[in-house]
Design a protein around this motif. Sequence first.
Motif, PDB file in Angstrom:
ATOM      1  N   ARG A  14       0.830  -1.208   0.000  1.00 46.24           N
ATOM      2  CA  ARG A  14       0.000   0.000   0.000  1.00 46.24           C
ATOM      3  C   ARG A  14       0.866   1.261   0.000  1.00 46.24           C
ATOM      4  O   ARG A  14       0.502   2.271  -0.594  1.00 46.24           O
ATOM      5  N   HIS A  15       1.998   1.194   0.714  1.00 48.18           N
ATOM      6  CA  HIS A  15       2.862   2.364   0.831  1.00 48.18           C
ATOM      7  C   HIS A  15       4.322   1.923   0.881  1.00 48.18           C
ATOM      8  O   HIS A  15       4.640   0.781   1.212  1.00 48.18           O
ATOM      9  N   GLU A  66       2.853   0.841  -5.610  1.00 43.98           N
ATOM     10  CA  GLU A  66       1.770   0.822  -4.627  1.00 43.98           C
ATOM     11  C   GLU A  66       0.565   0.091  -5.190  1.00 43.98           C
ATOM     12  O   GLU A  66       0.252   0.211  -6.380  1.00 43.98           O
ATOM     13  N   ASP A 106      -3.513  -1.538  -3.857  1.00 45.26           N
ATOM     14  CA  ASP A 106      -4.567  -1.878  -2.905  1.00 45.26           C
ATOM     15  C   ASP A 106      -5.316  -3.053  -3.508  1.00 45.26           C
ATOM     16  O   ASP A 106      -6.063  -2.894  -4.483  1.00 45.26           O
ATOM     17  N   SER A 159      -6.644  -0.911  -9.075  1.00 47.79           N
ATOM     18  CA  SER A 159      -5.302  -0.764  -8.513  1.00 47.79           C
ATOM     19  C   SER A 159      -4.425  -1.952  -8.890  1.00 47.79           C
ATOM     20  O   SER A 159      -3.235  -1.795  -9.197  1.00 47.79           O
ATOM     21  N   SER A 187     -10.535  -8.453   0.766  1.00 47.04           N
ATOM     22  CA  SER A 187      -9.071  -8.451   0.807  1.00 47.04           C
ATOM     23  C   SER A 187      -8.481  -9.856   0.732  1.00 47.04           C
ATOM     24  O   SER A 187      -7.895 -10.250  -0.274  1.00 47.04           O
TER      25      SER A 187
END
Length: 199
Positions: free
Chosen positions: A31-32, A37, A39, A45, A85
């Motif tokens: 994510r970071h 990056e 998601d 994404s 997720s």
Amino acid sequence: MKILLIGATGLLGTAVKKELESDHEIIQAARHDADVEVDITKPASIKQMFEKVGKVDAVISATGDAHFGPLEEITPELNEVTIESKLKGQVNLILLGTDYVNDNGSFTLTTGIIMDEPIYQGASSAMANGAVKAFVKSAAAEAPRGIRMNSVSPTVFQESSEDLRAFFPGFEPVPLSKVATVFRKSVEGVQSGQSYEIY
């Protein structure tokens, strides 16, 4: 090999990177604070990640959020956290990423012991783990171009926090280094459709 490691900055991802980086090119996704990056709860994404990275020889998922809580307090909305997720996010890596994996490449997803050995407050996570295992086994039978698909199912880690390990009474924790070697087995080996269980 060129390996895309998703969840690279987490506890498991860091161990997998350490295991493989001396022999392979690792592209870190998270994510970071990663090379790219992503998601995994958002298909757009995931698509952007693959478009940015391009062709790879292996995709490893060392990520996936899940809701933990007593069964009587789990709402459909809370369960959706796990579905979006841990389950759909990982499955979508295969559905959206197959064209980006080279011939005879591989996908390795992550599940966990509670799909086989229940713990208190683990029903939502167990659901996703079992579903991912079943998907990988079936999808591997249809995978194109010699692409292999496996999942890795570890028990609780020795390096996990005391608070987390408290949810696993009587379970024997395993070192992350041992779990990481199983990801190497999945990436460099020949088997497909396997659930590698480190219990």
